[in-house]
Design a protein around this motif. Structure first.
Motif, PDB file in Angstrom:
ATOM      1  N   SER A   1       0.838  -1.198   0.000  1.00  0.00           N
ATOM      2  CA  SER A   1       0.000   0.000   0.000  1.00  0.00           C
ATOM      3  C   SER A   1       0.870   1.244   0.000  1.00  0.00           C
ATOM      4  O   SER A   1       1.992   1.236   0.501  1.00  0.00           O
ATOM      5  N   ASP A   2       0.318   2.322  -0.569  1.00  0.00           N
ATOM      6  CA  ASP A   2       1.028   3.605  -0.459  1.00  0.00           C
ATOM      7  C   ASP A   2       0.215   4.570   0.410  1.00  0.00           C
ATOM      8  O   ASP A   2       0.438   5.766   0.411  1.00  0.00           O
TER       9      ASP A   2
ATOM     10  N   SER B   1       2.563   0.025   6.062  1.00  0.00           N
ATOM     11  CA  SER B   1       2.476   0.126   4.607  1.00  0.00           C
ATOM     12  C   SER B   1       3.834  -0.040   3.938  1.00  0.00           C
ATOM     13  O   SER B   1       4.842   0.495   4.396  1.00  0.00           O
TER      14      SER B   1
ATOM     15  N   SER C   1       5.038   1.147   1.117  1.00  0.00           N
ATOM     16  CA  SER C   1       5.712   2.310   0.520  1.00  0.00           C
ATOM     17  C   SER C   1       6.526   3.056   1.575  1.00  0.00           C
ATOM     18  O   SER C   1       7.596   3.597   1.295  1.00  0.00           O
ATOM     19  N   TRP C   2       6.016   3.092   2.819  1.00  0.00           N
ATOM     20  CA  TRP C   2       6.753   3.785   3.884  1.00  0.00           C
ATOM     21  C   TRP C   2       8.057   3.038   4.201  1.00  0.00           C
ATOM     22  O   TRP C   2       9.112   3.639   4.361  1.00  0.00           O
TER      23      TRP C   2
ATOM     24  N   LYS D   1      10.618   3.656   1.545  1.00  0.00           N
ATOM     25  CA  LYS D   1      11.223   5.004   1.602  1.00  0.00           C
ATOM     26  C   LYS D   1      12.022   5.216   2.880  1.00  0.00           C
ATOM     27  O   LYS D   1      12.988   5.987   2.887  1.00  0.00           O
TER      28      LYS D   1
END
Ligand SMILES: [Zn+2]
Length: 215
Positions: free
Chosen positions: A78-79, A93, A95-96, A99
């Protein structure tokens, strides 16, 4: 003859220990099936939960309340949103993580929510303030001056790091043990702002104003 009597007594001692529920094993299930490439990160996060569960449980100990001992750690493709906790399931999530792979402290914050088990979670700023106090103050070991301190009335209501810094100051300078008392009141559904006055002799707003001008 006397020597012969000693042995059975020694053998009996382990049987006499009280059986306490805290002996139940901690079970953390990692589910990274949606994002298998993040499994290694998930294993680190799981190790953090195993290592910190007893510490956070002790810091937030309340008589007759047991910390959940079955926890699911789910990494979601998920983003949206960073992390969330529902009951005993922590969801982070993908995407976290991609990053900010260094941000394991996020898992500590969510673990606190699992252990808090507050019936309503209200007021939210107390719930989030305690979670961030344990994350940034205890787990990350940040100093008082690191915490943001907005110069405004009732700034404590901002929650998260702002409230966390306020709690750290209260713990160190004004009322040691107040976080545990807030935690117990939240668990019993008996929180009220009056608790601050009871513990310190000053109202919540007076304490905040004092915090604003403290070093
Ligand atoms: Zn939170």
């Amino acid at each position: 003859m006397k020597q012969l009597l000693v042995l059975p007594l020694v053998l009996l001692i382990p049987l006499c220990r009280p059986v306490v529920a805290d002996d139940a094993p901690l079970h953390v299930e990692l589910d990274s099936s949606e994002v298998p490439h993040l499994t290694e990160w998930g294993e680190d996060a799981k190790a953090l939960v195993v290592r910190w569960h007893p510490r956070i449980s002790n810091l937030l100990a309340t008589k007759d309340v047991e910390s959940p001992r079955r926890i699911t750690l789910r990494l979601r493709k998920s983003d949206k949103r960073v992390g969330a906790t529902s009951g005993t399931t922590i969801t982070i999530s993908s995407s976290w993580i991609e990053k900010h792979p260094e941000d394991l402290g996020l898992v500590l914050h969510e673990l606190v929510h699992v252990i808090q088990s507050y019936p309503s979670g209200k007021p939210w700023w107390v719930t989030e303030g305690i979670a961030d106090y344990l994350r940034w103050g205890i787990y990350e070991g940040k100093e008082q001056k690191w915490f943001p301190r907005p110069k405004e009335k009732q700034g404590y209501k901002k929650g998260y790091r702002v409230t966390a810094g306020f709690l750290l100051w209260l713990e160190s300078d004004i009322a040691p043990g107040i976080v545990k008392k807030l935690n117990t009141a939240m668990r019993n559904g008996k929180y009220s702002d009056a608790l601050f006055k009871m513990e310190t002799g000053q109202s919540l707003d007076e304490l905040w104003d004092r915090y604003m001008v403290s070093k």
